[in-house]
Scaffold this active site. Structure first.
Site, PDB file in Angstrom:
ATOM      1  N   HIS A  77       1.065  -1.221  -0.003  1.00 50.73           N
ATOM      2  CA  HIS A  77      -0.044  -0.072  -0.050  1.00 50.73           C
ATOM      3  C   HIS A  77       0.882   1.414   0.045  1.00 50.73           C
ATOM      4  O   HIS A  77       0.229   2.183  -0.185  1.00 50.73           O
ATOM      5  CB  HIS A  77      -0.924   0.141   1.223  1.00 50.73           C
ATOM      6  CG  HIS A  77      -1.923  -0.982   1.150  1.00 50.73           C
ATOM      7  ND1 HIS A  77      -1.791  -2.182   2.245  1.00 50.73           N
ATOM      8  CD2 HIS A  77      -2.976  -1.210   0.761  1.00 50.73           C
ATOM      9  CE1 HIS A  77      -2.693  -3.044   1.831  1.00 50.73           C
ATOM     10  NE2 HIS A  77      -3.685  -2.507   1.048  1.00 50.73           N
ATOM     11  N   GLU A 129      -3.034   3.369   1.828  1.00 57.03           N
ATOM     12  CA  GLU A 129      -2.624   3.872   0.675  1.00 57.03           C
ATOM     13  C   GLU A 129      -3.120   5.319   0.285  1.00 57.03           C
ATOM     14  O   GLU A 129      -2.324   6.111  -0.081  1.00 57.03           O
ATOM     15  CB  GLU A 129      -3.527   2.963  -0.463  1.00 57.03           C
ATOM     16  CG  GLU A 129      -3.069   3.582  -1.825  1.00 57.03           C
ATOM     17  CD  GLU A 129      -4.184   2.674  -2.723  1.00 57.03           C
ATOM     18  OE1 GLU A 129      -4.495   3.628  -3.720  1.00 57.03           O
ATOM     19  OE2 GLU A 129      -4.427   1.756  -2.632  1.00 57.03           O
ATOM     20  N   CYS A 195      -6.926   0.830 -10.588  1.00 50.46           N
ATOM     21  CA  CYS A 195      -6.086  -0.155 -11.328  1.00 50.46           C
ATOM     22  C   CYS A 195      -6.623  -1.209 -12.124  1.00 50.46           C
ATOM     23  O   CYS A 195      -7.935  -1.511 -11.800  1.00 50.46           O
ATOM     24  CB  CYS A 195      -5.084  -0.805 -10.292  1.00 50.46           C
ATOM     25  SG  CYS A 195      -5.617  -2.404  -9.465  1.00 50.46           S
TER      26      CYS A 195
END
Length: 284
Positions: A77, A129, A195
């Site tokens: 992260h 994150e 992502c």
């Protein structure tokens, strides 16, 4: 009864890279202490196995002080800019296993902040994150966790903003959030940093859940991307179960169940997915 397992289930590229990095250090048997800053991934089974092999988890900057004779692996992260600098100052070997997609966001917000833009991070403020991403931005950085929060946003409309996302955020909610900023007259530049692995998992899980009578989502209790999968599947399949391991699965399937779907978060080991799959196929 049919059992369908999502093709894109289990470890993603970034998680595989991070976990493999730690196991490689264990196999080298250098005699050095091995640390990870934060759990290497959000999966208690993996972290527990590493701890049995002598890997110690550092939970705060204060624990860095006094460390000697060791290797520190930065979790997938990532960490804040300040923690990264502090780790570098220890003199220990630091191996950065931050997911490349997360590192890309750090670079984006740092550059955009340097160009005078405000930064809007769509994600959970208390997730490691997001904490890392925020640390690379300037003073004008805002975390928005939902479309509802976006609707309440009331900052300078003359300022240009760059919008990024936590890599594991719900794709549809991100799109809804962005639309609210547009409709409210904010000048925004959108960088979709969800992502590909997250996008694939969410789309595939939604499709399977819409056809399944029962849906099983496997993931760590603290895994953001796994929780997002559960949220998506629950909207399509009322009988959706969230489990960490096979021990958590208490299924009672009636004759009305003809299709069971299984998906798993990006930090779920393959062997756990296979155990659940085999159990369902064997017992029902």
């Amino acid at each position: 009864m049919n059992v369908v397992v999502a093709e894109h289930a289990g470890f993603c590229f970034g998680v595989t890279k991070a976990v493999d990095t730690v196991y490689e250090q264990i196999e080298k048997k250098t005699g050095l202490n091995i640390y990870t800053y934060g759990p290497i991934i959000h999966n208690e089974i993996v972290v527990g196995d590493l701890e049995k092999k002598g890997v110690k988890v550092i939970e705060s900057p204060e624990e860095i002080e006094g460390l000697e004779n060791g290797i520190i692996v930065i979790r997938s992260h990532g960490v804040t800019k300040e923690v990264h600098e502090k780790l570098s100052e220890t003199g220990l070997e630091v191996i950065d296993a931050t997911c490349p997609f997360v590192k890309r966001i750090h670079k984006i917000v740092q550059e955009e902040s340097g160009n005078g833009k405000g930064i809007i991070v769509v994600g959970s403020a208390n997730h490691p994150e997001v904490e890392g991403i925020v640390s690379y931005a300037g003073d004008r950085v805002y975390v928005i966790d939902s479309p509802e929060s976006a609707a309440k946003f009331s900052e300078n409309r003359e300022l240009e903003y760059t919008v990024v996302s936590q890599t594991t955020f719900n794709k549809k909610k991100f799109q809804e959030t962005v639309e609210i900023f547009k409709n409210n007259g904010y000048n925004i530049n959108i960088v979709n940093t969800i992502c590909n692995a997250t996008d694939e998992r969410q789309s595939e899980a939604e499709k399977i859940a819409s056809e399944a009578d029962v849906m099983i989502v496997i993931g760590g209790a603290h895994s953001s991307n796994s929780r997002k999968l559960y949220e998506i599947c629950s909207q399509k399949c009322a009988r959706t179960y969230f489990i960490q391991t096979l021990d958590d699965l208490h299924l009672k399937l009636g004759e009305d169940v003809s299709l069971v779907g299984i998906t798993a978060g990006a930090s779920t080991p393959k062997n756990i997915i296979e155990e659940v799959q085999n159990y369902v196929r064997t017992n029902f």
